[in-house]
Motif scaffolding. Sequence first.
Motif, PDB file in Angstrom:
ATOM      1  N   ALA A  30      -7.495  -6.042   2.088  1.00 49.12           N
ATOM      2  CA  ALA A  30      -8.776  -6.406   1.460  1.00 49.12           C
ATOM      3  C   ALA A  30      -8.550  -7.112   0.126  1.00 49.12           C
ATOM      4  N   TRP A  31      -7.472  -6.745  -0.569  1.00 48.91           N
ATOM      5  CA  TRP A  31      -7.142  -7.378  -1.848  1.00 48.91           C
ATOM      6  C   TRP A  31      -6.347  -8.667  -1.639  1.00 48.91           C
ATOM      7  N   GLU A  32      -6.242  -9.086  -0.383  1.00 48.12           N
ATOM      8  CA  GLU A  32      -5.638 -10.358   0.025  1.00 48.12           C
ATOM      9  C   GLU A  32      -4.136 -10.443  -0.202  1.00 48.12           C
ATOM     10  N   TYR A  33      -3.457  -9.329   0.009  1.00 46.49           N
ATOM     11  CA  TYR A  33      -2.000  -9.346   0.046  1.00 46.49           C
ATOM     12  C   TYR A  33      -1.592  -9.607   1.488  1.00 46.49           C
ATOM     13  N   GLY A  34      -0.460 -10.268   1.668  1.00 47.91           N
ATOM     14  CA  GLY A  34       0.016 -10.621   3.000  1.00 47.91           C
ATOM     15  C   GLY A  34       0.601  -9.444   3.755  1.00 47.91           C
ATOM     16  N   GLU A  35       0.891  -9.701   5.025  1.00 50.85           N
ATOM     17  CA  GLU A  35       1.447  -8.655   5.903  1.00 50.85           C
ATOM     18  C   GLU A  35       2.774  -8.108   5.385  1.00 50.85           C
ATOM     19  N   GLY A  36       3.648  -8.964   4.859  1.00 49.25           N
ATOM     20  CA  GLY A  36       4.958  -8.506   4.382  1.00 49.25           C
ATOM     21  C   GLY A  36       4.831  -7.482   3.270  1.00 49.25           C
TER      22      GLY A  36
END
Length: 135
Positions: A30-36
Amino acid sequence: MSQVQRVITLINDEKAPRQARRAVRNALLAWEYGEGVTDVATLLASELVTNAIRHAPDSVRVKVRFAIRGEVPAIEVHDESPATPVRKAAAVDAESGRGLGIIEAVATEHGGRCGFRPDAHGKWVFVTLKVPHGP
């Protein structure tokens, strides 16, 4: 993003690590961090909560606080034991005893650190990551 955070309180049982993983994963996405980054953070949350339920069995609840401070994700787990976390030297064939070592290695690999802070009701064990924001 200056600072955002969420805190969840979990019952100290075998379901707590899974619940922590889900909550941290959902928040970071939700805070727009990527999958990695999300995968690394969920691993760390799971290890921290697992350590808390194994080494503070008298704690009724475990708190998990996950936050973004500046651009740095932080995960903190509180239990009611005053005992200091200790990194163990696990035997090669041991089935446990590597949790804190894993946490330290992963945090260091991602430019972060781990540690703990005692408080009046136990301790917070924490890990930070210096990772890029975004997908």
